[in-house]
Design a protein around this motif. Structure first.
Motif, PDB file in Angstrom:
ATOM      1  N   ALA A 184      -1.351   2.913   0.709  1.00 41.40           N
ATOM      2  CA  ALA A 184      -0.685   2.127  -0.349  1.00 41.40           C
ATOM      3  C   ALA A 184      -1.648   1.813  -1.474  1.00 41.40           C
ATOM      4  N   GLU A 185      -2.861   1.435  -1.123  1.00 39.18           N
ATOM      5  CA  GLU A 185      -3.861   1.129  -2.148  1.00 39.18           C
ATOM      6  C   GLU A 185      -4.182   2.368  -2.980  1.00 39.18           C
ATOM      7  N   ARG A 186      -4.028   3.535  -2.395  1.00 41.02           N
ATOM      8  CA  ARG A 186      -4.327   4.788  -3.092  1.00 41.02           C
ATOM      9  C   ARG A 186      -3.154   5.251  -3.946  1.00 41.02           C
ATOM     10  N   GLY A 187      -2.020   4.498  -3.858  1.00 39.27           N
ATOM     11  CA  GLY A 187      -0.872   4.826  -4.675  1.00 39.27           C
ATOM     12  C   GLY A 187       0.063   5.850  -4.075  1.00 39.27           C
ATOM     13  N   GLU A 188      -0.024   6.067  -2.776  1.00 37.77           N
ATOM     14  CA  GLU A 188       0.829   7.069  -2.148  1.00 37.77           C
ATOM     15  C   GLU A 188       2.290   6.630  -2.109  1.00 37.77           C
ATOM     16  N   PHE A 189       2.570   5.369  -2.240  1.00 33.08           N
ATOM     17  CA  PHE A 189       3.951   4.883  -2.167  1.00 33.08           C
ATOM     18  C   PHE A 189       4.484   4.479  -3.556  1.00 33.08           C
ATOM     19  N   GLY A 190       3.930   5.068  -4.540  1.00 33.59           N
ATOM     20  CA  GLY A 190       4.422   4.845  -5.904  1.00 33.59           C
ATOM     21  C   GLY A 190       4.088   3.448  -6.414  1.00 33.59           C
ATOM     22  N   THR A 191       5.101   2.801  -6.957  1.00 29.60           N
ATOM     23  CA  THR A 191       4.872   1.487  -7.605  1.00 29.60           C
ATOM     24  C   THR A 191       5.059   0.322  -6.645  1.00 29.60           C
ATOM     25  N   GLU A 192       5.299   0.621  -5.355  1.00 31.40           N
ATOM     26  CA  GLU A 192       5.487  -0.481  -4.413  1.00 31.40           C
ATOM     27  C   GLU A 192       4.220  -1.328  -4.333  1.00 31.40           C
ATOM     28  N   GLU A 193       4.441  -2.668  -4.185  1.00 31.69           N
ATOM     29  CA  GLU A 193       3.318  -3.573  -3.990  1.00 31.69           C
ATOM     30  C   GLU A 193       2.707  -3.279  -2.627  1.00 31.69           C
ATOM     31  N   VAL A 194       1.383  -3.350  -2.545  1.00 31.22           N
ATOM     32  CA  VAL A 194       0.649  -2.879  -1.357  1.00 31.22           C
ATOM     33  C   VAL A 194       1.152  -3.556  -0.100  1.00 31.22           C
ATOM     34  N   GLU A 195       1.155  -4.873  -0.035  1.00 31.52           N
ATOM     35  CA  GLU A 195       1.504  -5.563   1.199  1.00 31.52           C
ATOM     36  C   GLU A 195       2.977  -5.361   1.532  1.00 31.52           C
ATOM     37  N   ALA A 196       3.820  -5.274   0.505  1.00 23.66           N
ATOM     38  CA  ALA A 196       5.246  -5.040   0.758  1.00 23.66           C
ATOM     39  C   ALA A 196       5.453  -3.667   1.376  1.00 23.66           C
ATOM     40  N   ALA A 197       4.722  -2.685   0.863  1.00 21.33           N
ATOM     41  CA  ALA A 197       4.826  -1.330   1.413  1.00 21.33           C
ATOM     42  C   ALA A 197       4.365  -1.300   2.854  1.00 21.33           C
ATOM     43  N   VAL A 198       3.249  -2.016   3.149  1.00 18.79           N
ATOM     44  CA  VAL A 198       2.721  -2.046   4.517  1.00 18.79           C
ATOM     45  C   VAL A 198       3.718  -2.720   5.442  1.00 18.79           C
ATOM     46  N   ALA A 199       4.239  -3.884   5.019  1.00 19.87           N
ATOM     47  CA  ALA A 199       5.152  -4.653   5.872  1.00 19.87           C
ATOM     48  C   ALA A 199       6.410  -3.857   6.181  1.00 19.87           C
ATOM     49  N   ALA A 200       6.948  -3.150   5.181  1.00 25.61           N
ATOM     50  CA  ALA A 200       8.189  -2.395   5.394  1.00 25.61           C
ATOM     51  C   ALA A 200       7.981  -1.282   6.421  1.00 25.61           C
ATOM     52  N   ARG A 201       6.867  -0.590   6.334  1.00 28.52           N
ATOM     53  CA  ARG A 201       6.651   0.542   7.236  1.00 28.52           C
ATOM     54  C   ARG A 201       6.268   0.083   8.633  1.00 28.52           C
ATOM     55  N   VAL A 202       5.516  -0.976   8.746  1.00 28.93           N
ATOM     56  CA  VAL A 202       5.163  -1.503  10.074  1.00 28.93           C
ATOM     57  C   VAL A 202       6.405  -2.039  10.761  1.00 28.93           C
TER      58      VAL A 202
END
Length: 875
Positions: A184-202
């Motif tokens: 997420a920090e590397r931008g692999e999930f586009g414009t998603e906020e980092v922690e939101a992207a992590v929480a959704a996938r976990v």
């Protein structure tokens, strides 16, 4: 209670044991005997250290003994026991010390458990784990196994490559949360906020339910992500690169018409069929053209309709879902509308076609290629040459079946072995150099190398080879040249004999002219009225020497096949019988002569005198080979020489022959000189005991008579010479017997034509001494000039055959016969070449005096020709 314990011990998978205070076993349950095959009574009373085991030196065993010595309880102590078959089996032992009410140690009681099956399953599990690890590392998808705490339990290198985690330290034990945060920090999930992207996938992973998804990486590649949960928690996440698939789908989605256009106009046959009903859904134009069905006819058929009936069960088995992969290539036979059979390669791919589960097939017609392959195989199988295919190390990959006929080996005995095992040692390095040159791109042709026959013989081959860089193989074709080498050797021998024959013929010509002068002068001296008596003996000596020299020249002419033969139909048995009778007296009593003459022997047309001389020469050689006596067998046989024999013997001809064989029991001839015995002047006798012309005369006479002679010999066992003369089926001409008075004379006009002045003077003098009117000419032109100038025709012309210039004796005779047909013609020669002799015989109507001739023979010939009732015309 005790009974219950006994029942429990009898049904338990473990065994129960007891020891007394001295650590001697006092009891084993029956389960111990079932596991180890050892009777429990055999162990009762033994110390713990007496039970057979294999780990006495293990430190854990010494700690166990310390527990026993100190009366301590132990649990799950792992050790080993040796069963009745001598096999060491791992076991797990637990024991509890027993003490009396007064605290006295009374022994141990415990249980044991056999670990053999458990250890085997553990080993299998380790092997299976290694296999799974190998599979995991070699599949195209990126895979990660998460435990129930969502930490990495296993992963493969493809995952690291696709997630670009090289060197990031995210190995086994890494947290899935940390990995997602890194992405997420590397931008692999586009414009998603980092922690939101992590929480959704976990949250998706912790939910324990399967999910699928796709995402596009920063570099534009599209990854498909599939999560499959495990019952105990965690799960397997698979990453697949679906970029190309999605791009193809996008292209197909953008243009269905474009797909149909390319499908229908692909130059190869192609169709789509329903995976379940097998009915054709679409076909392209090349398929219609190749198979002969119309578009509508195809769509009314299934793929079974284009298969031969006998292949339909195989097709149905092959189409079962568990057997057919998503993409497959296979070979089939297809039927066209007109009944032709096509051999095809079929490339299949599962697709969705207008919402239906379908399979697209690309068809490549390989009928011609398969026929070519079968033809190639048939060529290999039927080739008379030797065909090898080897790898780059010279190991045989294919050996043609002709190897059995040529080398005695079977292909199975050679395939897999090195060519060095069969090559002649002396040719091995040269063969290796040829193979090295071939790999460097040089064309290899007509190099010779010998291979060893299974019986040890060296067989010569001429090889042509090529190196294929595509499949890294050598292809060799070898031709057995044994027969060619043998034929070449025979040809060289024949050429050598022919060259020697030319030389000896020329020598004989000049020598006969000299002898002609010597013998004529001897005769003149012998008849001289004032010859002193004391010179008579010397004159006779000169005559005998000259006659012997004349005999030698006749032998030379016989070898060179330049003598004029006078063949007549001959009874071989009668001639052999008379010769044998003559030789019995000549060879002496020490030589026993036997004859074995076949009844009904065929007649032959041969010069009888020459044949008898040949037999006498062979008999004389046989006598010399048997100085202490022996046996000489003379046989006659009717034989038929077949084509194979003629091919293997250059001077032999097919057909019916009469064989005359003379076999002695003499010393024999060494193999290294056997091929030389027919050469002139070759002899194994001491100096002065032989001329070396006897067998050469036999050889020349037989060859000039269109026959064939072979010699077989073995040192210490004797020699056999076989003469083959062609059968003659013509009618026998009656022998002409002309009786003449001694030294007939005449007065007719005779022209003597001879280029040698001494010979011409000598012959002219002899003719004059017989009363004839003699004229002389030195060549053909002078003779014609003399005849033109004569006031009346010459009665007889006596001319040499071989003369210098453009006109030889035969040409002169032809011209005289044309212009003066009344003039008789007589030839004289010591070397006829081919002017008046063809195929070993005098031409019809030709009269020949062979030099050197006596005056008596000259007188009789002149008189006989002059007395003929009508002129003889040279043919």
């Amino acid at each position: 209670m005790a009974d219950k314990l006994s029942v429990l011990a009898s049904i338990a998978s473990d065994w129960w044991w007891e020891m007394d205070a001295n650590l001697r076993f006092t009891f084993f349950s029956d389960r111990f005997a079932e596991v180890f095959g050892v009777s429990t009574t055999a162990l009762v009373g033994k110390l713990r250290t007496d039970v057979p085991r294999t780990d006495y030196e293990d430190p854990s065993w010494r700690r166990h003994l310390d527990d026993l010595d100190n009366r301590r309880p132990f649990r799950d102590f792992e050790t080993s026991f040796v069963d009745a078959r001598g096999r060491s089996r791992p076991v797990k032992i637990s024991g509890m010390p027993l003490f009396g009410a007064d605290g006295t140690f009374e022994g141990y009681i415990g249980v044991g458990h056999d670990l053999t099956e458990l250890r085997e399953r553990e080993q299998e599990a380790v092997l299976e784990a290694h296999k799974l690890e190998s599979i995991l590392q070699n599949i195209d998808q990126g895979v990660v196994l998460l435990d129930r705490n969502l930490r990495v339990a296993a992963y493969n290198r493809r995952l690291v490559e696709w997630l670009e985690l090289e060197g990031a330290g995210y190995g086994r034990g890494a947290s899935y949360v940390d990995i997602v945060r890194r992405l997420a920090e590397r931008g692999e999930f586009g414009t998603e906020e980092v922690e939101a992207a992590v929480a959704a996938r976990v949250a998706l992973v912790r939910a324990g339910q399967r999910f699928e998804g796709e995402r596009r990486r920063r570099d534009g590649r599209i990854l498909s992500v599939v999560f499959n949960p495990l019952p105990e928690g965690g799960g397997v996440m698979t990453y697949s690169d679906v970029t190309e698939a999605r791009r193809r789908e996008e292209r197909l989605a953008r243009s269905e018409e474009n797909f149909r256009y390319r499908f229908r106009n692909l130059p190869l046959p192609q169709w789509v069929y329903h995976r379940e009903t097998l009915r054709f859904l679409e076909v392209n134009d090349p398929a219609i053209a190749r198979y002969g069905y119309s578009h509508d006819e195809f769509l009314a058929m299934t793929i079974e309709d284009i298969r031969p009936p006998e292949e339909i069960p195989k097709l149905r088995e092959w189409l079962t879902p568990e057997r057919l992969p998503l993409f497959h290539t296979t070979e089939w036979r297809h039927l066209t509308r007109d009944g032709r059979t096509l051999e095809v390669e079929v490339y299949l791919r599962d697709i969705d076609f207008e919402g239906a589960p379908a399979r697209i097939a690309l068809i490549i017609d390989v009928t011609a290629r398969k026929e070519a392959e079968r033809l190639s195989q048939r060529l290999v199988e039927t080739s008379q040459d030797l065909i090898f295919i080897t790898d780059s190390y010279g190991r045989f990959l294919l050996v043609g079946p002709s190897v059995g006929r040529l080398l005695g080996w079977t292909p199975e005995e050679m395939v897999g072995r090195s060519g060095a095992d069969f090559s002649h040692p002396d040719d091995l390095e040269a063969t290796r150099e040829v193979m090295r040159r071939s790999r460097r791109g040089h064309h290899v042709a007509n190099f010779r190398a010998r291979y060893l026959h299974k019986d040890g013989r060296a067989i010569p081959f001429v090889w042509t080879g090529v190196w294929s860089h595509a499949d890294r193989r050598h292809y060799f074709v070898g031709r057995d040249v044994s027969e060619i080498d043998r034929t070449e050797a025979q040809l060289r021998q024949a050429q050598k004999m022919e060259a020697v024959g030319q030389l000896t013929g020329g020598v004989a010509h000049d020598f006969n002219n000299i002898l002609m002068v010597i013998l004529a002068n001897v005769e003149a001296l012998r008849e001289h009225p004032r010859l002193p008596d004391e010179l008579g003996a010397q004159i006779e000596g000169i005559d005998r020497a000259a006659q012997r020299a004349a005999d030698l020249t006749r032998q030379l002419l016989a070898f060179s096949r330049r003598q004029a033969l006078r063949p007549r139909r001959t009874d071989v048995n009668a001639l052999v019988a008379s010769t044998a009778g003559l030789m019995r007296r000549a060879l002496g009593e020490a030589i026993e002569i036997e004859t074995d003459l076949t009844a009904g022997i065929w007649s032959i047309e041969v010069d009888r005198g020459q044949l008898q001389s040949a037999l006498v020469n062979i008999c004389i050689n046989a006598r010399d080979a048997m100085p202490d006596g022996g046996r000489l067998l003379i046989e006659t046989r009717n034989v038929v020489l077949d084509r194979d024999y003629a091919l293997n013997h250059m001077d032999a001809a097919e057909g019916e022959h009469v064989m005359i064989a003379l076999t002695d029991t003499g010393t024999g001839i060494a193999p290294e000189i056997l091929d030389k015995v027919f050469e002139p002047f070759f002899t194994t006798k001491d100096v002065g005991q032989g001329t070396g012309l006897g067998l050469s005369m036999v050889y020349g006479f037989v060859r000039q008579s269109h026959g064939h002679v072979r010699i077989y010999s073995e040192p210490g066992h004797g020699t056999s010479i076989r003469i083959y003369l062609p059968r003659n089926s013509g009618r026998e001409a009656a022998d002409e017997v002309v009786q003449r008075p001694a030294l007939p004379r005449g007065s007719e006009r005779v022209l003597v034509v001879e280029d040698d002045p001494q010979v011409r003077e000598t012959v002219a003098s002899q003719v004059r001494s017989l009363g004839y009117d003699v004229s002389e000419a030195s060549d053909g032109a002078a003779a014609l000039a003399l005849l033109d100038a004569a006031d009346r025709p010459v009665d007889l012309m006596l001319t040499d055959v071989v003369m210098p210039g453009q006109m030889n004796g035969r040409s002169l005779a032809d011209e005289v016969a044309r212009r003066w047909p009344g003039t008789r013609l007589v030839f004289m020669s010591g070397y006829t070449e081919s002017a008046i002799v063809h195929h070993g015989r005098l031409d019809p109507g030709v009269v020949l005096l062979s030099k050197p001739f006596r005056r008596q023979e000259l007188a009789e010939t002149l008189r006989r020709v002059l007395d003929e009732p009508r002129p003889r015309v040279g043919a």
